[in-house]
Write a protein that holds these residues in place. Sequence first.
Motif, PDB file in Angstrom:
ATOM      1  N   GLN A  31      41.507  56.780  21.569  1.00 23.45           N
ATOM      2  CA  GLN A  31      42.399  56.112  22.526  1.00 23.45           C
ATOM      3  C   GLN A  31      42.246  56.877  23.884  1.00 23.45           C
ATOM      4  O   GLN A  31      42.074  56.204  24.988  1.00 23.45           O
ATOM      5  N   ALA A  32      41.818  58.204  23.699  1.00 20.97           N
ATOM      6  CA  ALA A  32      41.536  58.794  25.200  1.00 20.97           C
ATOM      7  C   ALA A  32      40.121  58.253  25.724  1.00 20.97           C
ATOM      8  O   ALA A  32      40.134  57.855  26.985  1.00 20.97           O
ATOM      9  N   ILE A  33      39.284  57.818  24.854  1.00 21.42           N
ATOM     10  CA  ILE A  33      38.030  57.357  25.482  1.00 21.42           C
ATOM     11  C   ILE A  33      38.236  56.033  26.178  1.00 21.42           C
ATOM     12  O   ILE A  33      37.674  55.551  27.146  1.00 21.42           O
ATOM     13  N   LEU A  34      38.996  55.189  25.377  1.00 23.21           N
ATOM     14  CA  LEU A  34      39.299  53.877  26.070  1.00 23.21           C
ATOM     15  C   LEU A  34      40.079  53.869  27.254  1.00 23.21           C
ATOM     16  O   LEU A  34      39.818  53.222  28.059  1.00 23.21           O
ATOM     17  N   GLN A  35      41.007  54.870  27.407  1.00 20.86           N
ATOM     18  CA  GLN A  35      41.935  55.108  28.774  1.00 20.86           C
ATOM     19  C   GLN A  35      40.806  55.705  29.688  1.00 20.86           C
ATOM     20  O   GLN A  35      40.942  55.287  30.811  1.00 20.86           O
ATOM     21  N   GLN A  36      39.982  56.258  29.587  1.00 19.76           N
ATOM     22  CA  GLN A  36      38.898  56.992  30.461  1.00 19.76           C
ATOM     23  C   GLN A  36      38.121  55.938  30.979  1.00 19.76           C
ATOM     24  O   GLN A  36      37.978  55.746  32.002  1.00 19.76           O
ATOM     25  N   GLU A  37      37.754  54.771  30.054  1.00 21.68           N
ATOM     26  CA  GLU A  37      36.928  53.816  30.455  1.00 21.68           C
ATOM     27  C   GLU A  37      37.718  52.936  31.233  1.00 21.68           C
ATOM     28  O   GLU A  37      37.211  52.350  32.432  1.00 21.68           O
ATOM     29  N   VAL A  38      39.107  52.667  31.056  1.00 17.30           N
ATOM     30  CA  VAL A  38      39.880  51.702  31.607  1.00 17.30           C
ATOM     31  C   VAL A  38      40.042  52.544  33.191  1.00 17.30           C
ATOM     32  O   VAL A  38      39.881  51.525  34.447  1.00 17.30           O
ATOM     33  N   ASP A  39      40.405  53.847  33.361  1.00  8.65           N
ATOM     34  CA  ASP A  39      40.547  54.414  34.563  1.00  8.65           C
ATOM     35  C   ASP A  39      39.102  54.331  35.539  1.00  8.65           C
ATOM     36  O   ASP A  39      39.069  53.874  36.550  1.00  8.65           O
ATOM     37  N   TYR A  40      37.950  54.470  34.597  1.00 12.56           N
ATOM     38  CA  TYR A  40      36.721  54.253  35.477  1.00 12.56           C
ATOM     39  C   TYR A  40      36.435  52.869  35.899  1.00 12.56           C
ATOM     40  O   TYR A  40      36.140  52.621  37.330  1.00 12.56           O
ATOM     41  N   LEU A  41      36.566  51.588  35.083  1.00 10.58           N
ATOM     42  CA  LEU A  41      36.532  50.603  35.531  1.00 10.58           C
ATOM     43  C   LEU A  41      37.260  50.180  36.774  1.00 10.58           C
ATOM     44  O   LEU A  41      37.031  49.444  37.726  1.00 10.58           O
ATOM     45  N   LEU A  42      38.679  50.712  36.741  1.00  6.26           N
ATOM     46  CA  LEU A  42      39.703  50.349  37.940  1.00  6.26           C
ATOM     47  C   LEU A  42      39.155  50.976  38.945  1.00  6.26           C
ATOM     48  O   LEU A  42      39.127  50.627  40.170  1.00  6.26           O
ATOM     49  N   GLU A  43      38.653  52.203  38.875  1.00  6.64           N
ATOM     50  CA  GLU A  43      38.021  52.966  40.092  1.00  6.64           C
ATOM     51  C   GLU A  43      37.204  52.329  40.698  1.00  6.64           C
ATOM     52  O   GLU A  43      37.064  52.257  42.023  1.00  6.64           O
ATOM     53  N   VAL A  44      36.161  52.114  39.940  1.00  8.27           N
ATOM     54  CA  VAL A  44      34.875  51.248  40.493  1.00  8.27           C
ATOM     55  C   VAL A  44      35.446  49.909  41.254  1.00  8.27           C
ATOM     56  O   VAL A  44      34.928  49.548  42.310  1.00  8.27           O
ATOM     57  N   GLY A  45      36.015  49.056  40.218  1.00  9.76           N
ATOM     58  CA  GLY A  45      36.313  47.530  40.565  1.00  9.76           C
ATOM     59  C   GLY A  45      37.286  47.779  41.741  1.00  9.76           C
ATOM     60  O   GLY A  45      37.218  46.889  42.519  1.00  9.76           O
ATOM     61  N   ALA A  46      38.160  48.535  41.850  1.00  6.31           N
ATOM     62  CA  ALA A  46      39.266  48.359  42.956  1.00  6.31           C
ATOM     63  C   ALA A  46      38.665  49.051  44.050  1.00  6.31           C
ATOM     64  O   ALA A  46      39.380  49.086  45.010  1.00  6.31           O
ATOM     65  N   SER A  47      37.573  49.619  44.084  1.00  4.64           N
ATOM     66  CA  SER A  47      37.362  50.234  45.174  1.00  4.64           C
ATOM     67  C   SER A  47      36.880  49.523  46.511  1.00  4.64           C
ATOM     68  O   SER A  47      36.813  48.158  46.366  1.00  4.64           O
ATOM     69  N   GLY A  48      36.639  50.071  47.538  1.00  3.31           N
ATOM     70  CA  GLY A  48      36.489  49.283  48.892  1.00  3.31           C
ATOM     71  C   GLY A  48      35.048  48.438  48.824  1.00  3.31           C
ATOM     72  O   GLY A  48      34.894  47.594  49.649  1.00  3.31           O
ATOM     73  N   ARG A  49      34.226  48.824  47.927  1.00  2.00           N
ATOM     74  CA  ARG A  49      33.067  48.100  47.875  1.00  2.00           C
ATOM     75  C   ARG A  49      32.972  46.774  46.968  1.00  2.00           C
ATOM     76  O   ARG A  49      32.298  46.027  47.367  1.00  2.00           O
ATOM     77  N   TYR A  50      33.941  46.858  46.095  1.00  2.00           N
ATOM     78  CA  TYR A  50      33.948  45.686  45.155  1.00  2.00           C
ATOM     79  C   TYR A  50      35.083  44.833  45.277  1.00  2.00           C
ATOM     80  O   TYR A  50      35.101  43.631  45.851  1.00  2.00           O
ATOM     81  N   GLY A  51      36.255  45.303  44.841  1.00  2.16           N
ATOM     82  CA  GLY A  51      37.577  44.421  44.702  1.00  2.16           C
ATOM     83  C   GLY A  51      37.566  43.335  43.683  1.00  2.16           C
ATOM     84  O   GLY A  51      38.372  42.480  43.695  1.00  2.16           O
ATOM     85  N   TYR A  52      36.644  43.745  42.598  1.00  3.06           N
ATOM     86  CA  TYR A  52      36.739  42.838  41.352  1.00  3.06           C
ATOM     87  C   TYR A  52      36.190  43.562  40.175  1.00  3.06           C
ATOM     88  O   TYR A  52      35.614  44.441  40.545  1.00  3.06           O
ATOM     89  N   ILE A  53      36.631  42.884  38.920  1.00  4.00           N
ATOM     90  CA  ILE A  53      35.740  43.535  38.010  1.00  4.00           C
ATOM     91  C   ILE A  53      35.212  42.458  37.252  1.00  4.00           C
ATOM     92  O   ILE A  53      36.016  41.600  36.643  1.00  4.00           O
ATOM     93  N   ASP A  54      34.082  42.162  37.247  1.00  7.66           N
ATOM     94  CA  ASP A  54      33.264  40.995  36.791  1.00  7.66           C
ATOM     95  C   ASP A  54      32.692  41.264  35.498  1.00  7.66           C
ATOM     96  O   ASP A  54      32.863  42.157  34.796  1.00  7.66           O
ATOM     97  N   ASP A  55      32.075  40.204  34.988  1.00  5.88           N
ATOM     98  CA  ASP A  55      31.489  40.264  33.592  1.00  5.88           C
ATOM     99  C   ASP A  55      30.085  41.280  33.596  1.00  5.88           C
ATOM    100  O   ASP A  55      29.711  41.853  32.386  1.00  5.88           O
TER     101      ASP A  55
END
Length: 141
Positions: A31-55
Motif C-alpha cells: 500500500q505504501a509503495i502504491l501511494q508513493q508511486e501515485v504521489d510521484y506520478l502526480l508530482e511529475v505529471g502536474a508540474s509546470g513542464r507537463y500538465g498531463y499523465i500519458d501512457d
Amino acid sequence: MKQLLVFVLFAALFCWLMFSPVYKHVLLIRQAILQQEVDYLLEVGASGRYGYIDDAMIDESRNRLSQRGFQPSLLQYEVDSTTGADPRTPAAPLPRGVGIKLAIRYPYESLLDIDRLIGIEPPAAGDTISAAGLKMSEYVP
C-alpha cells in the motif's frame, strides 16, 4: 483423540500467530509503495513542464513497480481530471488550476489466505488495494 484435536487447533492458531503479522506487513508495504508511486506520478505529471499523465509515464511506472515485486499486467491505472478534460493527452496539457486525479489498484493476490485458519474470510478474488491522489496542474501555456 482430544489431544490430537487440541494439537491440530493449537498448531493452526500458532501458524496464524507467527505468519499473519508478516503478511499484514507485506500488505502495508505494498500500500505504501502504491501511494508513493501515485504521489510521484502526480508530482511529475502536474508540474509546470507537463500538465498531463500519458501512457509513456504509466509504462515507466509499471516498470518501477515491477522492480518492487508487482506484476505489471495486474496494475490498473485510472487517470481523470476535475473538469472532465482528458489528462492523458500530451498535445493538450491541463492548464494551471485544473486537478489531475490518479488511482492505482492492485489485487490482494491471496495474500491474506492464512486468515482462514482462524475463521476470518480473506478478501474476495476481485478485491484490490488502491492508492489515490489529486494534484492541481501547474502547467502554464
